[in-house]
Design a protein around this motif. Structure first.
Motif, PDB file in Angstrom:
ATOM      1  N   ARG A  59       0.789  -1.208   0.094  1.00  0.00           N
ATOM      2  CA  ARG A  59      -0.020   0.038  -0.041  1.00  0.00           C
ATOM      3  C   ARG A  59       0.755   1.237  -0.148  1.00  0.00           C
ATOM      4  O   ARG A  59       0.322   2.238  -0.650  1.00  0.00           O
ATOM      5  CB  ARG A  59      -0.983   0.040   1.108  1.00  0.00           C
ATOM      6  N   ILE A  60       2.164   1.120   0.851  1.00  0.00           N
ATOM      7  CA  ILE A  60       2.879   2.326   0.833  1.00  0.00           C
ATOM      8  C   ILE A  60       3.457   2.602  -0.421  1.00  0.00           C
ATOM      9  O   ILE A  60       3.658   3.778  -1.111  1.00  0.00           O
ATOM     10  CB  ILE A  60       3.814   2.126   1.857  1.00  0.00           C
ATOM     11  N   HIS A  61       4.079   1.400  -1.157  1.00  0.00           N
ATOM     12  CA  HIS A  61       4.794   1.463  -2.229  1.00  0.00           C
ATOM     13  C   HIS A  61       3.632   2.173  -3.486  1.00  0.00           C
ATOM     14  O   HIS A  61       3.964   3.102  -4.191  1.00  0.00           O
ATOM     15  CB  HIS A  61       4.995   0.245  -2.889  1.00  0.00           C
ATOM     16  N   ASN A  62       2.407   1.584  -3.253  1.00  0.00           N
ATOM     17  CA  ASN A  62       1.382   2.378  -4.419  1.00  0.00           C
ATOM     18  C   ASN A  62       1.046   3.776  -4.217  1.00  0.00           C
ATOM     19  O   ASN A  62       0.804   4.307  -5.175  1.00  0.00           O
ATOM     20  CB  ASN A  62       0.168   1.419  -4.204  1.00  0.00           C
ATOM     21  N   MET A  68      10.709  -1.768  -3.274  1.00  0.00           N
ATOM     22  CA  MET A  68      11.501  -2.311  -2.310  1.00  0.00           C
ATOM     23  C   MET A  68      12.986  -2.357  -2.566  1.00  0.00           C
ATOM     24  O   MET A  68      13.945  -2.146  -1.547  1.00  0.00           O
ATOM     25  CB  MET A  68      11.027  -3.978  -2.239  1.00  0.00           C
ATOM     26  N   ASP A  69      13.322  -2.278  -3.835  1.00  0.00           N
ATOM     27  CA  ASP A  69      14.648  -2.428  -4.204  1.00  0.00           C
ATOM     28  C   ASP A  69      15.078  -0.898  -3.591  1.00  0.00           C
ATOM     29  O   ASP A  69      16.248  -1.014  -3.039  1.00  0.00           O
ATOM     30  CB  ASP A  69      14.900  -2.370  -5.703  1.00  0.00           C
ATOM     31  N   ARG A  70      14.476   0.253  -3.816  1.00  0.00           N
ATOM     32  CA  ARG A  70      15.097   1.576  -3.364  1.00  0.00           C
ATOM     33  C   ARG A  70      15.235   1.526  -1.932  1.00  0.00           C
ATOM     34  O   ARG A  70      16.012   2.225  -1.487  1.00  0.00           O
ATOM     35  CB  ARG A  70      13.988   2.761  -3.923  1.00  0.00           C
ATOM     36  N   ILE A  71      14.100   0.985  -1.240  1.00  0.00           N
ATOM     37  CA  ILE A  71      14.003   0.948   0.073  1.00  0.00           C
ATOM     38  C   ILE A  71      15.396   0.501   0.947  1.00  0.00           C
ATOM     39  O   ILE A  71      16.023   0.996   1.586  1.00  0.00           O
ATOM     40  CB  ILE A  71      13.071   0.095   0.769  1.00  0.00           C
ATOM     41  N   PHE A  72      15.904  -0.846   0.188  1.00  0.00           N
ATOM     42  CA  PHE A  72      16.896  -1.420   0.472  1.00  0.00           C
ATOM     43  C   PHE A  72      18.172  -0.880   0.029  1.00  0.00           C
ATOM     44  O   PHE A  72      19.146  -0.778   1.060  1.00  0.00           O
ATOM     45  CB  PHE A  72      16.948  -2.965   0.411  1.00  0.00           C
ATOM     46  N   LYS A  73      18.255  -0.363  -1.238  1.00  0.00           N
ATOM     47  CA  LYS A  73      19.405   0.646  -1.411  1.00  0.00           C
ATOM     48  C   LYS A  73      19.600   1.769  -0.564  1.00  0.00           C
ATOM     49  O   LYS A  73      20.672   2.048  -0.050  1.00  0.00           O
ATOM     50  CB  LYS A  73      19.264   1.061  -2.851  1.00  0.00           C
ATOM     51  N   GLU A  74      18.397   2.566  -0.306  1.00  0.00           N
ATOM     52  CA  GLU A  74      18.553   3.750   0.470  1.00  0.00           C
ATOM     53  C   GLU A  74      18.888   3.446   2.187  1.00  0.00           C
ATOM     54  O   GLU A  74      19.974   4.044   2.614  1.00  0.00           O
ATOM     55  CB  GLU A  74      17.371   4.547   0.613  1.00  0.00           C
TER      56      GLU A  74
END
Length: 87
Positions: A59-62, A68-74
């Protein structure tokens, strides 16, 4: 029951989420409503007090477009920037 200590992932994710929300010019109440989350629940996630479920992450992504890729990279970038240099 004692308050659970904040987890590093949750804290870093919350910081990333807050930054994105502010970039979008939304309040916590607005982003919670758009994401179909309670304002209280969203606030706990943003403060790093709660780790979101897979459904909540979706829901947050939408709503924010944060993958998720950006989340883990950040989070990896933030952890590296905050890591003390080894002697």
């Amino acid at each position: 029951m004692e308050k659970e200590e904040k987890r590093p992932f949750a804290v870093l994710f919350g910081k990333l989420l807050r930054r994105r929300r502010l970039e979008m010019g939304l309040s916590q109440a607005e982003i919670a409503w758009i994401s179909k989350l309670s304002e209280e629940g969203y606030g706990r996630i943003e403060r790093g007090e709660s780790i979101p479920t897979t459904l909540t992450l979706s829901r947050i992504h939408n709503t924010t477009g944060i993958s998720m890729d950006r989340i883990f990279k950040e989070i990896d970038r933030i952890e590296k920037a905050n890591k003390p240099e080894e002697e």
